[in-house]
Design a protein around this motif. Structure first.
Motif, short mmCIF file in Angstrom:
data_model
loop_
_atom_site.label_atom_id
_atom_site.label_comp_id
_atom_site.label_asym_id
_atom_site.label_seq_id
_atom_site.Cartn_x
_atom_site.Cartn_y
_atom_site.Cartn_z
N LYS A 100 40.12 51.64 43.94
CA LYS A 100 39.09 52.05 42.99
C LYS A 100 38.85 53.55 43.06
O LYS A 100 38.77 54.12 44.14
N GLN A 141 33.16 56.67 35.54
CA GLN A 141 33.47 55.26 35.39
C GLN A 141 34.50 54.88 36.44
O GLN A 141 35.23 55.74 36.95
N THR A 142 34.57 53.59 36.74
CA THR A 142 35.48 53.14 37.79
C THR A 142 36.79 52.65 37.20
O THR A 142 36.80 51.79 36.31
N GLN A 165 40.46 50.91 38.38
CA GLN A 165 41.03 50.13 39.47
C GLN A 165 42.54 50.03 39.27
O GLN A 165 43.00 49.62 38.22
N ARG A 171 42.94 49.12 35.41
CA ARG A 171 41.78 48.52 34.78
C ARG A 171 40.63 49.52 34.70
O ARG A 171 40.41 50.27 35.64
N LYS A 172 39.92 49.46 33.60
CA LYS A 172 38.68 50.23 33.45
C LYS A 172 37.56 49.18 33.55
O LYS A 172 37.41 48.34 32.67
N LEU A 173 36.85 49.24 34.67
CA LEU A 173 35.87 48.20 34.97
C LEU A 173 34.60 48.36 34.13
O LEU A 173 34.07 49.45 34.00
N THR A 175 33.13 41.75 29.40
CA THR A 175 34.41 41.68 30.11
C THR A 175 34.22 42.22 31.52
O THR A 175 33.34 43.04 31.77
N GLN A 176 35.06 41.77 32.41
CA GLN A 176 35.08 42.35 33.75
C GLN A 176 35.81 43.68 33.70
O GLN A 176 35.41 44.65 34.33
N SER A 177 36.91 43.69 32.94
CA SER A 177 37.68 44.92 32.81
C SER A 177 38.59 44.84 31.60
O SER A 177 38.84 43.76 31.06
N GLY A 216 42.37 47.08 30.24
CA GLY A 216 43.33 47.98 30.85
C GLY A 216 44.71 47.93 30.26
O GLY A 216 44.92 47.39 29.17
#
Length: 122
Positions: free
Chosen positions: A12, A28-29, A31, A99-101, A107-109, A111
């Motif tokens: 992350k 933003q996170t 992953q 992935r963009k969380l 949505t969870q992510s 990507g």
């Protein structure tokens, strides 16, 4: 073709990324899941880290790259990471799931998944 894979899972990175103006002022996170095809036999035979891909070093490189190259698109980040890995490390090919969380409601992510071969960067 070598079937060995050195992988990094769920790395992350908090960074500025996005197309919209509001995104350009927040972190933003992202992953990363990274699969690097390489031959681990030499490292295994003599139990020597210098003969394989050091996933800790690659992880640090990905974090630095994602933080320093503030892009609008995750596609851009994925391509830059793939190029860095393939041109810096003893890797034949790489698969990156990025992935963009929490970027899209409900949505969870979201990507991209890309696969690149070293020959593309020679």
């Amino acid at each position: 073709m070598t079937q060995d894979i050195v992988f990094i899972e769920a790395l992350k990175v908090d960074t500025v990324i996005g197309v919209y103006e509001w995104e350009k002022s927040i972190q933003q996170t992202l992953q990363f899941d990274v699969e690097m095809r390489t031959d681990v036999r030499a490292a295994a035979a003599i139990d020597d880290l210098s003969k394989t891909v050091d996933y800790a070093v690659v992880s640090e490189d990905i974090v630095t790259l994602a933080k320093e190259n503030q892009a609008e698109l995750i596609e851009t980040v994925a391509e830059k990471v793939a190029e860095r890995i393939l041109t810096t490390y003893a890797v034949a090919s790489v698969k990156i799931t990025l992935r963009k969380l929490g970027a899209v409601a409900s949505t969870q992510s979201v990507g991209v998944i890309i696969e690149r071969d070293k020959n593309e960067f020679l």
